[in-house]
Structures are given as structure tokens and as C-alpha cells.
Design an enzyme around this catalytic site. Structure first.
Site, mmCIF file in Angstrom:
data_model
loop_
_atom_site.group_PDB
_atom_site.id
_atom_site.type_symbol
_atom_site.label_atom_id
_atom_site.label_comp_id
_atom_site.label_asym_id
_atom_site.label_seq_id
_atom_site.Cartn_x
_atom_site.Cartn_y
_atom_site.Cartn_z
ATOM 1 N N ASP A 1 0.840 -1.200 0.000
ATOM 2 C CA ASP A 1 0.000 0.000 0.000
ATOM 3 C C ASP A 1 0.876 1.250 0.000
ATOM 4 O O ASP A 1 1.816 1.337 0.795
ATOM 5 C CB ASP A 1 -0.857 0.062 1.276
ATOM 6 C CG ASP A 1 -2.130 -0.757 1.180
ATOM 7 O OD1 ASP A 1 -2.319 -1.454 0.169
ATOM 8 O OD2 ASP A 1 -2.932 -0.692 2.128
ATOM 9 N N LYS B 1 -7.725 1.204 -5.229
ATOM 10 C CA LYS B 1 -8.952 0.718 -4.587
ATOM 11 C C LYS B 1 -10.163 1.533 -5.005
ATOM 12 O O LYS B 1 -10.103 2.762 -5.100
ATOM 13 C CB LYS B 1 -8.811 0.794 -3.059
ATOM 14 C CG LYS B 1 -7.866 -0.242 -2.464
ATOM 15 C CD LYS B 1 -7.933 -0.198 -0.946
ATOM 16 C CE LYS B 1 -6.804 -0.971 -0.294
ATOM 17 N NZ LYS B 1 -7.021 -2.424 -0.335
ATOM 18 N N GLY C 1 -5.301 -2.792 8.789
ATOM 19 C CA GLY C 1 -4.964 -1.660 9.642
ATOM 20 C C GLY C 1 -4.787 -1.994 11.106
ATOM 21 O O GLY C 1 -4.690 -1.096 11.943
ATOM 22 N N ARG D 1 -7.234 -20.107 6.740
ATOM 23 C CA ARG D 1 -7.500 -21.472 7.204
ATOM 24 C C ARG D 1 -8.895 -21.903 6.769
ATOM 25 O O ARG D 1 -9.100 -23.038 6.359
ATOM 26 C CB ARG D 1 -7.394 -21.544 8.731
ATOM 27 C CG ARG D 1 -5.974 -21.502 9.238
ATOM 28 C CD ARG D 1 -5.730 -22.712 10.140
ATOM 29 N NE ARG D 1 -4.406 -22.716 10.717
ATOM 30 C CZ ARG D 1 -3.494 -23.638 10.417
ATOM 31 N NH1 ARG D 1 -3.766 -24.597 9.547
ATOM 32 N NH2 ARG D 1 -2.317 -23.595 10.982
ATOM 33 N N GLY E 1 -3.298 -7.349 8.159
ATOM 34 C CA GLY E 1 -2.658 -7.609 9.445
ATOM 35 C C GLY E 1 -1.214 -8.055 9.356
ATOM 36 O O GLY E 1 -0.575 -8.296 10.382
ATOM 37 N N GLY F 1 -0.388 -3.600 3.949
ATOM 38 C CA GLY F 1 -0.970 -2.271 3.946
ATOM 39 C C GLY F 1 -0.180 -1.342 4.834
ATOM 40 O O GLY F 1 0.909 -0.882 4.494
ATOM 41 N N SER F 2 -0.700 -1.115 6.027
ATOM 42 C CA SER F 2 -0.061 -0.192 6.955
ATOM 43 C C SER F 2 1.278 -0.730 7.463
ATOM 44 O O SER F 2 2.108 0.036 7.954
ATOM 45 C CB SER F 2 -0.999 0.042 8.137
ATOM 46 O OG SER F 2 -2.346 0.045 7.716
#
Lengths: 182, 294
Positions: B24, B81, B153, B165, B214, B235-236
């Protein structure tokens, strides 16, 4: 005896090549570090992101071992990013220069029928994904196919490169013909 | 005769991204850092998910000028996005010729009943999924790549693991069913029967499956790859950490060598502080992003 073929597995669609090679009876090994090149008869450099692959080759110290592999007579098949990796500006093994993303962004990616010397029967259904072409090449390079006047398949010594993806379409004739030369 | 925008061409780009990290970015400068760290693609967005969480408000598609700036800054694919169901944002992104549209739950949904009909576009789409049925519904709508959602995030991997899973076990369950059971499974998953049959036959989704939401460390990337992801979105996790360039390189290295613990260990050394994190299970229902989309 089964031919021992490596597939450069730093990033990209290496698993698709592995499947094609195994179906053709080759013994396949994924190559991530220099030691993985030991004892191979041939090597495939797959499609992927050429920038990422270049950085990976640098990080792993693979540039010199790859050059030595080819100079010692190892055969190479490069598809898409693989064609770029072999060129003058990258590994410097092939006497050609590629233009990256030559056909344009993803919206210009396409598939087309292609006739290649030595591939009998129906034309090859060639899938071009943000594909490169060979922009210029030396006299020792044999041009095998063009699209709209641009070189998309070429051969020099023991190196064969195509800017499309036979591994994505269930097409095994190009891999088979390449294995025959090893 | 040349055919553009076929499904094979759309899904084919995701094949080229395999084994890679999609990062990101919110500026051209970040995009360049990502490319130099070895990203296979960048995802352009207005704010990274952790800032969207912090600031609240409606999260939308990025400014087209920013997307163009990112396209000019890098040569790797540029994704962007669009809000779920926001067909006009998707059309704008198509006009900009981004390489992939992410119809994303990280942005505020624009339509609470319908996702975008993705067959109608010349550019490919990636969509999030928390389970197999959701993944197959998106593919049925034309998605050419799937990412497990996780909880964006947070820097907490637990939801990404749960979703991967679940998708993996639901795929495996299909592979041992007979035709009658597959018809029932299609109904239970609320998924097209032909796609359920294809998954049962191949033991995998018909498109490339990445993992997202995550991932904050090299070991997180290795974990998701070991659970069956074919690549990761971060992402973050990179640009909200202390040293984005080093962390980006390390996550790229760990994604390539995910099965080699010594390499993951070496890649994990001395990266400084990871992003500020939130424990996903302590979030309230209204703060969860993964539940968006249906």
C-alpha cells in the site's frame, strides 16, 4: 535418464513451469540460491516482475552463478521477464535489448495465435501480459516470431526466449522442443 | 487476430505477481520506496487502513492526480482501490488504466446489496474474501484474483489466519465430495455450482489467492505463505513502521524464502519498531472491516 531442469523461483509463475516440465518427464528443482544450480542441465527463468526478480538476483548473489551456468553450456528458456533477465541490460548473456511493458499497461495485455518454427500443428495461443519485446539485437540472434513487427521470440546459442506465457495455456510444445535440444 | 481483456489475460497478471509482495502506498515517493524494496506491485489509496481507522469518516478512491503520479514514478503494476459497488470509481480507475482495481472493504461501501459487475470492465479486479463462498461469488462476478481479507490496519494477523485457514479447509472438503454433495455445497456456500465443481476438481481456487490484512513482519508473511497464500498484500505494515525500506525488503525476502526459517530469521533482524497495532478481537463490531461485502 530424466533431464534435470531448474526453475528460477525468486518470484513469478515458476510453479506453472514446474507442472509443464514434470508432465514432460523432467526432474525439476526450484532455484533460489546459487547452490541450487548445481548439476542442472537446463534452467527456466519464468514470468514475473522483472524489477523484483532483478533485486532478488542481486540479493541472492545469483548473477555470476547464472552467467557461469550459461557460459558452461547450460540451456536456458526465458519467458516474459525471463527474456528481460537475459538481455544486455540485465544478466548480459543474450545479445538483445528488451523494451519492458512494450505493448503498454495491463489494459493492453492480449492473446493471439502465433506460428513458431519447429512447432508443428495448430498455432500457439500466446498470452502476452504487460509483455516486453526485443527492441534491438545482434547478428547472432535468430528471430523466431514477431507480433506487429516486434520480436517476441528469439534464440541465441543455448538461450531461447519468448515474451509470452506458454506455461499458462496448457501449451507444452515449446517446453518439449526446448528439452529436445538439451 | 489479437484479443484484449480476456479472462485469461486478466487472471494472467495475478499469475505474474505470485510469490511477491504488494504494498500500500499513498504518494509517488512511497511507491518508489516500495519498488526499490522489491514490491511486485503497489496499491494506491487515499489513506492506509490504520489511518482510516484513526481518522474515521468516509474512505474513498484516491485522487486521480495521485494515482497518475504513482504510475509515473514506478514501472511495476499499479493497483488502486474502489469502494464496494461504486461502479463510477471503477470506471475512473479504468480510464486511468490502473493495472488492477481492488474492490475493497477497506473503503466505505457505496452499495450495501451489490458488488460491481466486474465482467463489464477491460481491466482486472481483485476482491477480498473471508470464506470460500464469498471468494466464489466474487469470481462469479468477474474477479480475476482473490485476497483473504484479514482485518486491515490492525497489525494483528489473527483474522488473516482465520480467513486463510477457513478458505483452505473449505476447499479441501470439496475435493472429497461426490456430485450430489457438491450441489448441496454450492447451495450452502451460496456459490455458483460450476465454480464449486472446478474447485473440487483442482483443489484450489480458479484464480490466484493472496493474503491480506494484518501482515506486519517477515514471519507474518511466511506464516500466510505456509497456510497457502500465493503472495501477500501489506498495507499499513510497511509505511507505518520505523524503517519502511528495510521492512519492505525483509518482507519480500521472507515471502520468497517462506519455507526456510533461517532466512526468515535473518530477514527479521534489526528492522526497528513495527507499526502501532490494535488487537482485532478487542475491536467493536462497527470497527471491523472484514464484515463489509457479502
Amino acid at each position: 535418464m530424466a533431464k534435470r531442469i531448474g526453475v528460477l523461483a525468486l518470484q513469478g509463475d515458476f510453479a506453472a513451469h514446474t507442472t509443464v516440465l514434470r508432465d514432460l518427464g523432467a526432474e525439476v528443482r526450484e532455484v533460489r540460491v546459487p547452490a541450487d544450480l548445481e548439476g542442472l542441465d537446463g534452467l527456466i527463468i519464468p514470468g514475473g516482475e522483472s524489477t523484483t526478480m532483478t533485486l532478488g538476483i542481486e540479493r541472492e548473489g545469483l548473477a555470476e552463478p547464472l552467467r557461469a551456468f550459461v557460459q558452461d553450456g547450460g540451456a536456458v528458456l526465458g519467458t516474459c521477464a525471463g527474456m528481460i533477465m537475459l538481455d544486455r541490460a540485465h544478466l548480459g548473456l543474450a545479445d538483445w535489448t528488451c523494451r519492458r511493458n512494450a505493448f503498454g499497461r495491463q489494459v493492453r495485455s492480449f492473446e493471439a495465435d502465433l506460428t513458431l518454427p519447429g512447432i508443428a500443428g495448430d498455432p500457439v495461443r500466446a498470452v502476452f501480459i504487460r509483455a516486453p519485446w526485443v527492441e534491438s539485437h545482434g547478428d547472432g540472434v535468430e528471430v523466431l516470431a514477431e507480433v506487429e513487427g516486434h520480436v517476441v521470440a528469439a534464440r541465441q546459442d543455448r538461450m531461447l526466449a519468448v515474451s509470452f506465457h506458454p506455461e499458462l495455456t496448457g501449451e507444452s510444445r515449446i517446453h518439449a522442443a526446448w528439452l529436445q535440444t538439451i | 487476430m489479437r484479443d484484449e481483456a480476456t479472462f485469461r489475460v486478466k487472471a494472467g497478471l495475478a499469475e505474474m505477481l505470485k510469490g511477491g509482495v504488494i504494498m500500500d502506498v499513498v504518494t509517488p515517493e512511497e511507491a518508489k520506496v516500495a519498488e526499490d524494496a522489491g514490491a511486485v506491485a503497489v496499491m494506491a489509496l487515499e489513506r492506509v487502513p490504520s489511518d482510516i481507522r484513526r481518522d474515521g469518516g468516509v474512505a474513498r478512491m484516491s485522487d486521480p492526480a495521485m494515482i497518475r503520479g504513482i504510475q509515473e514514478a514506478v514501472t511495476i503494476p499499479v493497483m488502486a482501490k474502489a469502494r464496494i459497488g461504486h461502479i463510477a470509481e471503477a470506471q475512473v480507475l479504468e480510464a486511468l488504466e490502473v493495472d488492477y482495481v481492488d474492490e475493497s472493504e477497506v473503503l466505505t461501501p457505496a452499495d450495501e446489496a451489490n458488488h460491481i459487475d466486474k465482467w463489464g470492465y477491460r481491466i482486472p479486479f481483485v476482491c477480498g474474501a473471508t470464506n470460500l463462498g464469498e471468494a466464489l461469488r466474487r469470481i462469479g462476478e468477474g474477479a480475476a484474483m482473490i485476497r483473504s481479507k484479514g482485518e486491515a490496519g490492525t497489525g494483528d494477523i489473527v483474522e488473516a489466519v482465520r480467513h486463510m485457514r477457513r478458505i483452505g479447509s473449505e476447499i479441501r472438503a470439496l475435493t472429497v465430495m461426490d456430485d450430489a454433495q457438491l450441489a448441496t455445497a454450492a447451495k450452502e456456500h451460496a456459490a455458483p455450482l460450476e465454480l464449486v465443481r472446478a474447485v473440487a476438481r483442482d483443489g484450489r481456487l480458479p484464480v490466484v489467492l493472496f493474503s491480506a490484512g494484518g501482515i506486519a513482519t517477515p514471519a507474518d508473511a511466511s506464516l500466510m505463505m505456509q497456510l497457502g497464500a500465493e503472495g501477500v498484500f501489506v498495507g499499513s505494515g510497511i509505511f507505518k513502521s520505523e524503517d519502511p525500506a528495510a521492512r519492505g525488503r525483509a518482507i519480500v525476502e521472507a515471502t520468497t524464502h517462506f519455507a526456510d526459517a533461517e532466512r526468515v530469521a535473518r530477514a527479521s533482524e534489526g528492522l526497528g519498531t513495527a507499526m502501532a497495532s490494535l488487537e482485532a478481537r478487542k475491536l467493536e463490531a462497527g470497527q471491523l472491516l472484514a464484515g463489509r461485502g457479502w
